[in-house]
Design an enzyme around this catalytic site. Structure first.
Site, PDB file in Angstrom:
ATOM      1  N   HIS A  82       0.839  -1.192   0.000  1.00 14.37           N
ATOM      2  CA  HIS A  82       0.000   0.000   0.000  1.00 14.37           C
ATOM      3  C   HIS A  82       0.871   1.236   0.000  1.00 14.37           C
ATOM      4  CE1 HIS A  82      -4.211   1.225   0.341  1.00 14.37           C
ATOM      5  NE2 HIS A  82      -3.708   2.356   0.824  1.00 14.37           N
ATOM      6  N   ASP A 161     -14.111   2.706   6.819  1.00 10.78           N
ATOM      7  CA  ASP A 161     -13.047   3.449   6.138  1.00 10.78           C
ATOM      8  C   ASP A 161     -13.529   3.947   4.771  1.00 10.78           C
ATOM      9  OD1 ASP A 161     -10.299   4.399   5.527  1.00 10.78           O
ATOM     10  OD2 ASP A 161     -10.527   2.893   3.963  1.00 10.78           O
ATOM     11  N   ARG A 168     -13.363  12.473   3.859  1.00 14.25           N
ATOM     12  CA  ARG A 168     -12.105  13.200   4.081  1.00 14.25           C
ATOM     13  C   ARG A 168     -11.617  13.852   2.800  1.00 14.25           C
ATOM     14  NH1 ARG A 168      -8.424   8.793   5.499  1.00 14.25           N
ATOM     15  NH2 ARG A 168      -6.823  10.374   5.585  1.00 14.25           N
ATOM     16  N   SER A 183      -6.685   4.354   8.227  1.00  6.86           N
ATOM     17  CA  SER A 183      -7.348   4.063   6.959  1.00  6.86           C
ATOM     18  C   SER A 183      -6.603   2.955   6.226  1.00  6.86           C
ATOM     19  CB  SER A 183      -7.371   5.343   6.110  1.00  6.86           C
ATOM     20  OG  SER A 183      -7.691   5.065   4.780  1.00  6.86           O
ATOM     21  N   LYS A 187      -7.780  -1.402   6.123  1.00  7.98           N
ATOM     22  CA  LYS A 187      -7.996  -2.141   4.865  1.00  7.98           C
ATOM     23  C   LYS A 187      -7.072  -3.347   4.777  1.00  7.98           C
ATOM     24  CE  LYS A 187      -7.617   1.587   2.160  1.00  7.98           C
ATOM     25  NZ  LYS A 187      -8.151   2.920   2.421  1.00  7.98           N
TER      26      LYS A 187
HETATM   27  N1  URA Z   1      -4.387   5.852   1.459  1.00  6.52           N
HETATM   28  C1  URA Z   1      -5.421   5.354   2.185  1.00  6.52           C
HETATM   29  O1  URA Z   1      -5.871   4.240   1.960  1.00  6.52           O
HETATM   30  N2  URA Z   1      -5.940   6.129   3.140  1.00  6.52           N
HETATM   31  C2  URA Z   1      -5.471   7.347   3.424  1.00  6.52           C
HETATM   32  O2  URA Z   1      -5.980   7.976   4.302  1.00  6.52           O
HETATM   33  C3  URA Z   1      -4.392   7.866   2.661  1.00  6.52           C
HETATM   34  C4  URA Z   1      -3.869   7.081   1.685  1.00  6.52           C
END
Ligand code: URA
Length: 436
Positions: A82, A161, A168, A183, A187
Site C-alpha cells: 500500500h 473506512d 475526508r 485508513s 484495509k
Molecule cells: N491511502 C489510504 O488508503 N488512506 C489514506 O488515508 C491515505 C492514503
C-alpha cells in the site's frame, strides 16, 4: 453515548476511550452518525491528533466494521502493498504483476484518488470493461485461480473506512497521520494478507511532507501491523516531484505498460523493483533484498510480469486488446507540449501542485462521487536536477478543452522552480523500517 460529546472531547484535545471510538465508528457505519458530524470529528482529529493507542483502536474498529478475510486458507502465502498516496504513483500496476510472476500471490484492496493524489482504482478503470468491484467470493476465487487480484473496497470490507475516506477527500481532512494510518491499516487487516509492504511517501506531494512525519506514519503502521499479527516493512520514498513521468489515469496506465515492456523510465523501474524485492523478502521467496531485486528484475525482463498484468486485466473483465495496443485507452482531445520559459537547472517540480492541476483538469474529484475524466493529465519531461535549455519541451498537457489546457499550462509552469547553479537529483528512497 452521543456523537456530539465525542466531537467536543476531541475538539478540547482529550483522549478518547476505546468505547467512544467503537461507538462512533459503528454508529457512522450504520448511518446513525451523519456525514457532517463525522466531518467535524475528522477535522478535530486533524487539528488535535490522536495517541498511538487511539489510532490502534480506530484501526481495529474500522477493520471490524465489516468482514475480516483470512487468506491463509486460500493461498499458502500472500503479500499486500500500500502506498500512503502520491502523485504519479502507478507502482501497484507494475509491482503486483512482478511479484505474482515471481511466484508469490498478491491480493490487494486499492483506493480511489484522494485529494491531489491519484488512486490505483481510478487508473485501472481507464481500461475499458475492467471491474474493480469484485465481491469477496470473486476476489478469493480469482486469487486462488490466478494468484493476482486487485479490487476496490467492497461494501463488506472496512466499510467505515470507505465512508470516511470519501468524506475526508472533500473536507480537507486527508493529511491527519492517525487518519491515514488507520485508513490504510484497517484495509490491510480486513483484506487478510499476512504480510504487507507500506510505501510511505515523503515530500511536497505526500500527506507527510517531512521525513520526521513520514517516519512517524511508517512506525505507527508497522506497529499496528505487528499488533494484528502481520509482518510489515515500510519504505520511505520521495514524493517531492511526481513519480515516473505520467500523472493522470490512462497515461499512467500507459507508463505502467511501457515499464512492464522494459521501456519505462529507469527511475520508476528501479522504484518498482525495490518495492517488489521487499515484498518477495517479506513473503519468504528470497533471503535478502538483493536476491529479491534479482528475482524481480528477471520476472520483469523475461516478460512474465507483463503476462501476469494481462491475466489480471482479463480476469477482471478488462479489454486485453486495449492494453496490448494502448492506443485503445482513453485519449484527451487536446494534447500539447509546453516549452521551458528559461534555461537553467530544475530545482523543484512541486508534486502537490502538479496533482492539483490534474484534479482541475478533471482527472480527480473535487466533490464526493464526481465522475472523473480518465484521459486527461500531464507528462513531466524533465526532472529535478536536469539542466534544461529555454524553449526545450518541459511537459505535455492532456486536456478536454482548450481553456482547461491553458489554465493547466499556467498552473504547471508555476509548479516548476529554477536555479542557475547545478542541483542534485532527488533520491528515490530515504529509509526502511521493518517489523522484525
Ligand atoms: N491511502 C489510504 O488508503 N488512506 C489514506 O488515508 C491515505 C492514503
Amino acid at each position: 453515548m452521543r456523537a456530539v460529546d465525542i466531537i467536543v472531547k476531541k475538539r478540547d484535545k482529550q483522549e478518547l476511550t476505546r468505547e467512544e471510538i467503537d461507538y462512533l465508528i459503528s454508529a457512522f457505519t450504520a448511518d446513525r452518525v451523519p456525514d457532517y458530524q463525522m466531518a467535524a470529528w475528522a477535522m478535530a482529529v486533524l487539528l488535535n491528533g490522536m495517541t498511538d493507542r487511539e489510532t490502534t483502536d480506530l484501526t481495529m474498529a474500522m477493520a471490524e466494521s465489516g468482514d475480516l478475510l483470512d487468506l491463509s486458507s486460500v493461498v499458502p502465502a500472500s503479500v499486500d502493498k500500500h502506498s500512503s498516496g502520491g502523485v504519479g504513483d502507478k507502482t501497484t500496476l507494475v509491482v503486483e504483476p512482478i511479484v505474482s510472476a515471481s511466484g508469490l500471490p498478491v491480493a490487494k484492496m486499492s483506493g480511489r484518488g484522494l485529494g491531489h493524489s491519484g488512486g490505483t482504482l481510478d487508473k485501472l478503470e481507464s481500461i475499458p470493461g475492467l471491474r474493480t468491484n469484485l465481491t469477496e467470493a470473486e476476489f478469493i476465487a480469482q486469487l486462488r485461480e490466478h494468484g493476482i487480484a486487485l479490487i476496490s473496497q467492497t461494501a463488506d470490507m472496512a466499510p467505515a473506512d470507505g465512508k470516511l475516506y470519501a468524506l475526508r477527500d472533500v473536507t480537507g481532512t486527508v493529511p491527519a497521520i492517525p487518519l491515514i494510518a488507520s485508513s490504510i491499516m484497517s484495509k490491510k487487516i480486513a483484506a487478510g494478507a499476512p504480510a504487507v509492504v507500506l510505501d510511505v511517501k515523503v515530500g511536497l506531494g505526500a500527506f507527510t511532507q517531512d521525513l520526521e512525519s513520514g517516519r512517524h506514519l511508517a512506525r505507527l503502521m508497522v506497529a499496528i501491523a505487528k499488533l494484528s499479527g502481520r509482518k510489515a516493512t515500510a519504505l520511505l520514498s520521495d514524493m517531492n516531484q511526481p513519480l515516473g513521468r505520467a500523472v493522470g489515469n490512462a497515461i499512467e496506465v500507459k507508463e505502467a505498460i511501457a515499464t512492464l515492456h522494459g521501456s519505462g523510465p529507469a527511475d520508476f523501474r528501479e522504484h518498482c523493483l525495490t518495492v517488489a524485492a521487499h515484498m518477495l523478502l517479506l513473503g519468504s521467496m528470497v533471503a535478502t533484498v538483493d536476491e529479491g531485486l534479482e528475482l524481480a528484475a528477471r520476472s520483469l525482463d523475461d516478460g512474465r510480469a507483463w503476462e501476469r498484468f494481462r491475466v489480471l486485466v482479463s480476469a477482471q473483465g478488462g479489454d486485453v486488446s486495449s492494453v496490448d495496443d494502448p492506443a485503445g485507452l482513453p485519449v484527451a482531445a487536446h494534447i500539447e507540449p509546453v516549452a521551458a520559459p528559461r534555461s537553467g537547472f530544475l530545482s523543484q517540480i512541486h508534486a502537490r501542485r502538479v496533482g492539483e492541476a490534474v484534479v482541475r483538469l478533471g482527472g480527480g474529484r473535487e466533490t464526493k462521487g464526481q465522475q472523473i475524466d480518465h484521459a486527461v493529465g500531464v507528462e513531466i519531461l524533465r526532472l529535478v536536477g536536469d539542466e534544461v535549455s529555454e524553449n526545450e519541451p518541459l511537459f505535455v498537457v492532456h486536456a478536454a478543452t482548450r481553456g482547461e489546457l491553458e489554465r493547466a499550462k499556467r498552473d504547471l509552469l508555476a509548479a516548476h522552480r529554477w536555479s542557475d547553479e547545478p542541483v542534485a537529483p532527488l533520491p528515490l528512497f530515504y529509509d526502511t523500517i521493518h517489523s522484525e
